[in-house]
Enzyme design. Structure first.
Site, PDB file in Angstrom:
ATOM      1  CB  CYS A  94      17.171  50.789 -16.463  1.00  0.00           C
ATOM      2  SG  CYS A  94      18.217  49.424 -16.991  1.00  0.00           S
ATOM      3  CG  HIS A 190      20.804  53.513 -15.704  1.00  0.00           C
ATOM      4  ND1 HIS A 190      19.968  53.482 -14.636  1.00  0.00           N
ATOM      5  CD2 HIS A 190      20.958  52.238 -16.109  1.00  0.00           C
ATOM      6  CE1 HIS A 190      19.628  52.240 -14.397  1.00  0.00           C
ATOM      7  NE2 HIS A 190      20.213  51.462 -15.281  1.00  0.00           N
TER       8      HIS A 190
END
Ligand code: GLN
Length: 241
Positions: A94, A190
């Site tokens: 990310c 994530h």
């Protein structure tokens, strides 16, 4: 055999417990009788030596944290680029993924990237949040995870990590998610990326072992029944397949 894992800035980039991925990398080595050393590099550290590092991990963070990390990381731009070009294994999640590109453009400022990948990111209006399922052409298991990003990443001619089966992916439009370049795996997925995707974890470990030990062939299989069942459950739940 021994593998050294470097966790970059866990003090700033550790959204949704990205750190758990380090533990998964470590355990899957130890379960195979391979030593693993985990070292953290934080804002307090000085010096930067990647010569004996096998895996670098950069997690995700808020825009605020990314800005701080960006300045720190830029000091190591040349070393990180050289490491990647020498087939060093790098996993970026990310915010960490966005920082590998040319820039991350926010409404009122632009965060400079490491230019390791020929990609760039623009902040969009709506955040892209939810469960995500990918199909990759180098694993025979789908990649499952969770994404939460305001940035839209444009990867140009790079190869994506996977094709989006369910979710938003890099830019909510192209159907691509993440990037695989040399031994870099960069993704918006994530949290427990590796615990949920044991094949992807082993892909990363195999690349690191092959680079360190020229005679290394392959990892022995582990009993992954629970991990595979969890992965398949998520695939079914979000794709009805
Ligand atoms: N701050 C970045 C974004 O919103 C990355 C967020 C994250 O790491 N979850 O796009």
């Amino acid at each position: 055999m021994k593998i050294k894992i470097l966790h970059l800035y866990p003090d700033l980039l550790n959204l949704y417990g990205d750190k758990g991925n380090i533990e998964c990398l470590r355990k899957r080595l130890v379960w195979r009788g391979i030593d693993a050393e985990v070292v953290s590099y934080t804002c307090e550290n000085s010096g930067f030596d990647l010569s004996d590092v096998d895996i670098v991990f950069i997690g995700g963070g808020s825009d605020r944290e990314q800005k701080i990390v960006c300045h720190k990381l830029l000091e190591h731009k040349a070393a990180l680029r050289e490491y990647v070009e020498n087939d060093g294994v790098l996993v970026a999640v990310c915010g960490g993924y966005q920082l590998l590109g040319k820039y991350y453009k926010l409404e009122d400022e632009t965060i400079e990237g490491l230019e390791i990948l020929d990609i760039y990111t623009d902040q969009g209006k709506k955040r892209l949040i939810g469960n995500i399922v990918l199909e990759s052409d180098f694993l025979n298991q789908k990649i499952v995870g969770f994404e939460n990003h305001g940035g839209r990443t444009y990867i140009g001619g790079h190869k994506p990590l996977g094709r989006v089966v369910c979710g938003y992916g890099n830019d909510d439009n192209s159907g691509a998610e993440g990037v695989v370049y040399k031994n870099v795996v960069a993704t918006y997925l994530h949290g427990p990326l590796f615990p949920k995707n044991p094949q992807l974890c082993d892909y990363v470990l195999t690349n690191a072992l092959k680079r360190r030990y020229s005679d290394f062939v392959c990892l022995p299989p582990l009993e992954d029944d629970l991990e595979n069942t969890a992965n398949e459950y998520i695939v079914k739940r979000f794709t009805n397949k």
